[in-house]
Structure formats: C-alpha cells, structure tokens
Scaffold this motif. Structure first.
Motif, PDB file in Angstrom:
ATOM      1  N   GLY A   1       0.787  -1.223   0.000  1.00 15.52           N
ATOM      2  CA  GLY A   1       0.000   0.000   0.000  1.00 15.52           C
ATOM      3  C   GLY A   1       0.818   1.271   0.000  1.00 15.52           C
ATOM      4  N   HIS A   2       2.152   1.189  -0.078  1.00 14.49           N
ATOM      5  CA  HIS A   2       2.995   2.384  -0.155  1.00 14.49           C
ATOM      6  C   HIS A   2       2.860   3.026  -1.525  1.00 14.49           C
ATOM      7  CE1 HIS A   2       5.676   0.276   3.041  1.00 14.49           C
ATOM      8  NE2 HIS A   2       4.626   0.884   3.588  1.00 14.49           N
ATOM      9  N   ILE A   3       2.672   4.312  -1.555  1.00 12.10           N
ATOM     10  CA  ILE A   3       2.451   5.038  -2.809  1.00 12.10           C
ATOM     11  C   ILE A   3       3.468   6.161  -2.936  1.00 12.10           C
ATOM     12  CG2 ILE A   3       0.810   6.437  -4.145  1.00 12.10           C
ATOM     13  CD1 ILE A   3      -1.453   4.988  -2.748  1.00 12.10           C
ATOM     14  N   VAL A   4       4.028   6.288  -4.125  1.00 16.42           N
ATOM     15  CA  VAL A   4       4.952   7.376  -4.391  1.00 16.42           C
ATOM     16  C   VAL A   4       4.651   7.928  -5.783  1.00 16.42           C
ATOM     17  CG1 VAL A   4       6.738   5.864  -5.353  1.00 16.42           C
ATOM     18  CG2 VAL A   4       7.397   8.077  -4.388  1.00 16.42           C
ATOM     19  N   LYS A   5       4.795   9.241  -5.924  1.00 14.09           N
ATOM     20  CA  LYS A   5       4.576   9.871  -7.220  1.00 14.09           C
ATOM     21  C   LYS A   5       5.800   9.678  -8.108  1.00 14.09           C
ATOM     22  CE  LYS A   5       3.050  14.221  -9.308  1.00 14.09           C
ATOM     23  NZ  LYS A   5       2.668  15.645  -9.060  1.00 14.09           N
ATOM     24  N   LEU A   6       5.557   9.464  -9.397  1.00 13.38           N
ATOM     25  CA  LEU A   6       6.638   9.224 -10.346  1.00 13.38           C
ATOM     26  C   LEU A   6       6.882  10.444 -11.217  1.00 13.38           C
ATOM     27  CD1 LEU A   6       5.880   5.606 -11.670  1.00 13.38           C
ATOM     28  CD2 LEU A   6       7.312   6.286  -9.734  1.00 13.38           C
ATOM     29  N   ASP A   7       8.137  10.725 -11.453  1.00 16.31           N
ATOM     30  CA  ASP A   7       8.553  11.698 -12.462  1.00 16.31           C
ATOM     31  C   ASP A   7       8.996  10.895 -13.684  1.00 16.31           C
ATOM     32  OD1 ASP A   7       9.627  13.632 -14.072  1.00 16.31           O
ATOM     33  OD2 ASP A   7      11.329  14.106 -12.754  1.00 16.31           O
ATOM     34  N   VAL A   8       8.191  10.907 -14.734  1.00 17.38           N
ATOM     35  CA  VAL A   8       8.463  10.081 -15.916  1.00 17.38           C
ATOM     36  C   VAL A   8       9.005  10.918 -17.072  1.00 17.38           C
ATOM     37  CG1 VAL A   8       6.769   8.318 -15.302  1.00 17.38           C
ATOM     38  CG2 VAL A   8       6.051  10.302 -16.658  1.00 17.38           C
ATOM     39  N   SER A   9       9.505  12.109 -16.795  1.00 16.27           N
ATOM     40  CA  SER A   9       9.952  12.992 -17.869  1.00 16.27           C
ATOM     41  C   SER A   9      11.125  12.406 -18.650  1.00 16.27           C
ATOM     42  CB  SER A   9      10.342  14.360 -17.291  1.00 16.27           C
ATOM     43  OG  SER A   9      11.369  14.221 -16.313  1.00 16.27           O
ATOM     44  N   HIS A  10      11.963  11.584 -18.009  1.00 18.19           N
ATOM     45  CA  HIS A  10      13.116  11.011 -18.703  1.00 18.19           C
ATOM     46  C   HIS A  10      12.735   9.876 -19.649  1.00 18.19           C
ATOM     47  CE1 HIS A  10      15.217  13.106 -15.396  1.00 18.19           C
ATOM     48  NE2 HIS A  10      16.241  13.158 -16.235  1.00 18.19           N
ATOM     49  N   VAL A  11      11.572   9.276 -19.442  1.00 12.64           N
ATOM     50  CA  VAL A  11      11.143   8.149 -20.297  1.00 12.64           C
ATOM     51  C   VAL A  11       9.860   8.489 -21.047  1.00 12.64           C
ATOM     52  CG1 VAL A  11      12.238   6.400 -18.858  1.00 12.64           C
ATOM     53  CG2 VAL A  11       9.897   7.120 -18.351  1.00 12.64           C
ATOM     54  N   GLN A  12       9.478   9.756 -21.031  1.00 15.50           N
ATOM     55  CA  GLN A  12       8.192  10.158 -21.605  1.00 15.50           C
ATOM     56  C   GLN A  12       8.137   9.968 -23.109  1.00 15.50           C
ATOM     57  OE1 GLN A  12       6.495  13.739 -19.904  1.00 15.50           O
ATOM     58  NE2 GLN A  12       5.770  14.396 -21.920  1.00 15.50           N
ATOM     59  N   HIS A  13       9.288   9.972 -23.782  1.00 16.85           N
ATOM     60  CA  HIS A  13       9.307   9.849 -25.237  1.00 16.85           C
ATOM     61  C   HIS A  13       8.846   8.468 -25.694  1.00 16.85           C
ATOM     62  CE1 HIS A  13      13.115   8.135 -23.888  1.00 16.85           C
ATOM     63  NE2 HIS A  13      13.155   7.462 -25.028  1.00 16.85           N
ATOM     64  N   ASP A  14       8.937   7.478 -24.800  1.00 16.64           N
ATOM     65  CA  ASP A  14       8.533   6.119 -25.159  1.00 16.64           C
ATOM     66  C   ASP A  14       7.777   5.523 -23.988  1.00 16.64           C
ATOM     67  OD1 ASP A  14       8.259   3.716 -26.507  1.00 16.64           O
ATOM     68  OD2 ASP A  14      10.165   2.934 -25.774  1.00 16.64           O
ATOM     69  N   LEU A  15       6.550   6.005 -23.792  1.00 19.10           N
ATOM     70  CA  LEU A  15       5.828   5.657 -22.575  1.00 19.10           C
ATOM     71  C   LEU A  15       4.392   5.284 -22.890  1.00 19.10           C
ATOM     72  CD1 LEU A  15       6.043   5.658 -19.415  1.00 19.10           C
ATOM     73  CD2 LEU A  15       5.082   7.953 -19.497  1.00 19.10           C
ATOM     74  N   PHE A  16       3.965   4.175 -22.302  1.00 16.53           N
ATOM     75  CA  PHE A  16       2.552   3.808 -22.284  1.00 16.53           C
ATOM     76  C   PHE A  16       2.263   3.200 -20.920  1.00 16.53           C
ATOM     77  CE2 PHE A  16      -1.024   0.959 -22.595  1.00 16.53           C
ATOM     78  CZ  PHE A  16      -1.947   1.695 -23.323  1.00 16.53           C
ATOM     79  N   LEU A  17       1.395   3.855 -20.163  1.00 12.66           N
ATOM     80  CA  LEU A  17       1.030   3.386 -18.835  1.00 12.66           C
ATOM     81  C   LEU A  17      -0.478   3.399 -18.686  1.00 12.66           C
ATOM     82  CD1 LEU A  17       3.625   5.237 -16.567  1.00 12.66           C
ATOM     83  CD2 LEU A  17       3.626   2.821 -17.191  1.00 12.66           C
ATOM     84  N   ALA A  18      -0.995   2.417 -17.955  1.00  9.14           N
ATOM     85  CA  ALA A  18      -2.426   2.350 -17.687  1.00  9.14           C
ATOM     86  C   ALA A  18      -2.635   2.017 -16.221  1.00  9.14           C
ATOM     87  CB  ALA A  18      -3.092   1.303 -18.579  1.00  9.14           C
ATOM     88  N   SER A  19      -3.754   2.415 -15.694  1.00 13.00           N
ATOM     89  CA  SER A  19      -4.048   2.192 -14.290  1.00 13.00           C
ATOM     90  C   SER A  19      -4.087   0.700 -13.980  1.00 13.00           C
ATOM     91  CB  SER A  19      -5.402   2.827 -13.952  1.00 13.00           C
ATOM     92  OG  SER A  19      -5.716   2.649 -12.597  1.00 13.00           O
ATOM     93  N   GLY A  20      -3.336   0.296 -12.962  1.00 12.29           N
ATOM     94  CA  GLY A  20      -3.279  -1.108 -12.581  1.00 12.29           C
ATOM     95  C   GLY A  20      -2.191  -1.892 -13.259  1.00 12.29           C
ATOM     96  N   GLN A  21      -1.428  -1.277 -14.144  1.00 15.35           N
ATOM     97  CA  GLN A  21      -0.386  -1.985 -14.881  1.00 15.35           C
ATOM     98  C   GLN A  21       0.770  -2.365 -13.957  1.00 15.35           C
ATOM     99  OE1 GLN A  21       0.977   0.264 -18.217  1.00 15.35           O
ATOM    100  NE2 GLN A  21       2.534  -1.219 -18.827  1.00 15.35           N
ATOM    101  N   VAL A  22       1.269  -3.582 -14.121  1.00 16.70           N
ATOM    102  CA  VAL A  22       2.409  -4.063 -13.346  1.00 16.70           C
ATOM    103  C   VAL A  22       3.683  -3.694 -14.092  1.00 16.70           C
ATOM    104  CG1 VAL A  22       3.542  -6.067 -12.344  1.00 16.70           C
ATOM    105  CG2 VAL A  22       1.044  -5.959 -12.422  1.00 16.70           C
TER     106      VAL A  22
END
Length: 429
Positions: A34-55
């Motif tokens: 249940g630990h939650i942390v916010k992600l900074d994805v700016s370094h990988v944003q050029h090739d990114l696909f994320l969806a809620s619940g994705q492992v």
C-alpha cells in the motif's frame, strides 16, 4: 524501496506487486503493502505507455522520498524460450507468422495488413461476427442477419463460426421493454430460444460440418449482467474449454479461452492436435484501457492490445471502470471464469470494441494476433472477420548469414508452426 528516501530504487524484487495509477498528469506507483509514491516520468516520456493497474518494474532515484525520478521502466515480462512456450501451452509448434487481409475484391476489404510469406496448408477456418443480428430499423424483430451469416459461414468453408453478442440488446426498448408486444407474449429466455437458438439449430441440421459457438455480452437482456459472464445456460459448455466434437452448437463464458483443433486426426482413433488457442471476450476492455492510460507512443490501439497480452488479463485495468459489473470473487479466482490467463497468452484474441474493425499483431512475428471484427448490423460500415489457421511447412534450411561448413551438423527440422491469417470484410445486409 520506493518510499523510504533512498537514492536509488529497483522494482525487480517486487515486480509482481508494483502497480501504476495513471490519472491525468499524475502517475503514482503503489506496492503490495500500500505504499504510494509519485513518479517523475519525464526522462522516459518519449517512449511511454502506462495504464491504471499496470504491473511494471522501475529503476531510478528517490532523494526526498516523495518523488521517484524514473530512469528506466520495464512494462513486459521476459519472453519464454520456445521450449518452455510449447510445453506450457500444449500447442504444436505454435508461431503466428503474419496477419493478412484476403478480400474477395478490393472494395470488400475494410482493413489491410501485411501478408504472411510461407508455404502453408489449410488447417481450419474461423468466421467471427458480432451482434446485434437484427436490423433496429425494422418494426418487427427480424433475425435475417443471423440467417445470412450462417449461410456465409458455409459459403466461406468455415469449420467454426464464433458469434459474439449481443443477441438481444437491452438498449432496444422497442423490442425488449417490459411493455413491448414481444415481451407481453414471451419471456426473454423464450424469445432467445425461439428467435435465435431454434434458427441456428434448424440450419445446423442441414450443415452438420459447421460448429457454432455463442459468446454472451453484457447488453444481452436475457443473461446475467456480471463480469465474468457464464455461458448461455441453454447450451452445452465445451469440456476443458475445447470445442466439443459432438455438439454442433455450444457456448463459452465471457471471457474464455478455447482450443482450436485440427479438422481431422492424422490417423483414425488418434487424438486431434491443438493448432491454436483463441481468446474470446466481449468485455469493453479497449475502451476501459483508453480511458485510463497515459500514451506517448504512435500506435495507441496496438499498445492497448499489447497491455492485454503483457499483463496476462482480459481486463488489465485496476480499479475497473465504475460502470462495469465486476464480480471480484469470480474474476480473481483460478477457475473457469477467471479474467487472467496463463503464460503464454492465446495465439488469437477477439477484442470486441466500438473502434473501427482491425487485425493487429503489435508484437510482431510470434506475438498474439488481436482481432476486432466490428459489428454485423449497425449504421455505417458493417463487417466480420475470417481467420485462416494454416500449418506452415517445417524446413531445415540454413540461415542466409550462416557459414557453410562440412563439419556443421544440419539443423533438425522444427515443428510445423501455425500461421494466422486474418481478413476483415464488409457485410452486405
């Protein structure tokens, strides 16, 4: 640990428990504790696909304990070796080598994709259509489209016809409201028996070589409105998700995986071999993924399809959409109604969607083929899908870049793989 302020974190040790919450511009990583942390994805944003619940597995730094700076993100499981793939699936040399559209003429094609180049022998042909199977503009309920697609399956020499719901759409109040003339005379189950099942059985009595499988839909007014959905109660359910060799007409749960068998055994009395596995689902998974994903890649639809195969689930979204009647006690079980599927994923997955009809193999050769057949009767383009399962000739040819040597042993012939060729055609009604 992504939440304790250490300078670098690796998610590999708990890769099966890390889940992404994508909500607008906020991307959160949650552990099984249940630990939650916010992600900074700016370094990988050029090739990114994320969806809620994705492992996922992430690597990066977390200097403050509040913001994880992602430097590397892995969103897929490692590929199994060919030996492990065959043993775990019990398939015979399964290798989808291409997707193609085979129109009768250029005007009939809805979706053009690349052609497979291989020496091929026809194993089986599957015709896939999705409801409704009546014209909503008619004053009276007429399943003329159902009769036509049955005749079409025979004309196309299909050995299996997969009919996806809805068969009786609850949204069609003209026919199925409690005050309608039809419902005053018959129950919903009686209407399904009289208008759908009886019509199919009458046709199959004259065409015993064709097998028909029905898949329910959440919109079916006569069937439980729950995910996962059981098979239609009036029909036999194939044992161990294999198409029954005795029953011409059967039903499977929604979703489910069926094993496609060779048309006939090589020798009398021998067991029919499995040529491919077919995942079937009428759950609006692509719409659910689209509403909760963060995408910076070019092929959005292809990425959504790959999420299904990579996450090993017909509904790889958590939490599920609020309007989806999910029964978690069934969906998370290991039984017949599970939304999950074992590795490797099915050879072919039918994903019914309001999107334009398509046939895609987004992960390339050897990957799952995703097919959205479109709808048989609706305003605009109406369509169906034709799937050819073809056994390719096993070869032992040396690769073009291999050096010729008299001492090098000749490679052993590989098991004959199965090619999947898909055509999307216009349905003239």
């Amino acid at each position: 640990d992504a939440n304790n302020g250490t300078q670098q974190a690796h998610g590999a040790s708990s890769a099966a428990t890390l889940k992404v919450r994508a909500n607008g511009n906020a991307v959160l990583l949650e552990s099984e504790l249940g630990h939650i942390v916010k992600l900074d994805v700016s370094h990988v944003q050029h090739d990114l696909f994320l969806a809620s619940g994705q492992v996922v597995v992430v690597s990066g730094t977390n200097p403050t304990g509040r913001l994880f700076h992602v430097q590397r993100l892995v969103d897929r499981a490692p590929q199994l070796s060919a030996e492990n793939t065959l043993s775990s699936q019990n398939n015979v040399g399964l290798d989808t080598v291409g997707v193609q559209c085979v129109p009768e003429n250029e005007n009939d094609a809805v979706d053009d994709v690349h052609r497979a180049h291989a020496a091929q022998i026809l194993c089986s042909r599957v015709l896939v259509a999705a409801g409704p199977y009546y014209n909503r503009a008619d004053d009276k309920l007429n399943f003329a489209a159902l009769s036509k697609v049955l005749r079409l399956a025979v004309a196309k020499s299909a050995s299996l016809l997969v009919l996806l719901g809805p068969f009786m759409d609850a949204a069609d109040d003209k026919y199925f409201s409690p005050s309608s003339e039809l419902c005053a005379e018959n129950t919903y189950d009686e209407l399904f028996e009289l208008r759908v099942l009886r019509r199919i059985r009458k046709f199959l009595a004259l065409h015993s070589d064709l097998r028909v499988v029905l898949v329910p839909h959440l919109a079916d007014v006569h069937h439980p409105h729950v995910v996962p959905q059981p098979a239609f109660f009036e029909l036999p359910t194939p044992t161990e998700a294999q198409i029954s060799l005795q029953a011409n007409l059967s039903s499977v749960s929604n979703p489910s995986i069926v094993e496609l068998l060779a048309p006939r055994a090589a020798q009398p009395g021998s067991v029919r071999e499995i040529v491919a596995s077919l995942g079937v689902s009428t759950i609006p998974a692509l719409e659910a993924i689209s509403a909760s994903c963060l995408n910076f890649r070019q092929d959005r639809v292809g990425e959504m399809c790959m999420l299904i195969s990579r996450q090993r689930s017909f509904l790889p979204i958590y939490p599920p959409p609020q309007n989806l009647p999910l029964d978690a006690s069934l969906a998370l079980s290991s039984g017949f109604f599970s939304l999950e599927f074992n590795s490797p994923p099915p050879s072919i997955v039918l994903v019914l969607s309001r999107l334009a009809p398509f046939a895609k193999q987004p992960e390339g050769r050897g990957g799952t083929v995703f097919v959205n057949p479109g709808q048989l009767v609706k305003p605009g383009v109406t369509s169906y899908a034709l799937i050819d399962l073809q056994r390719t000739a096993a070869t032992s040819q040396r690769p073009p870049n291999a050096s010729a040597s008299a001492l090098a042993p000749a490679p052993a012939p590989a098991p004959a793989p199965t090619a999947v060729n898909v055509g999307i055609f216009r349905f003239q009604f």
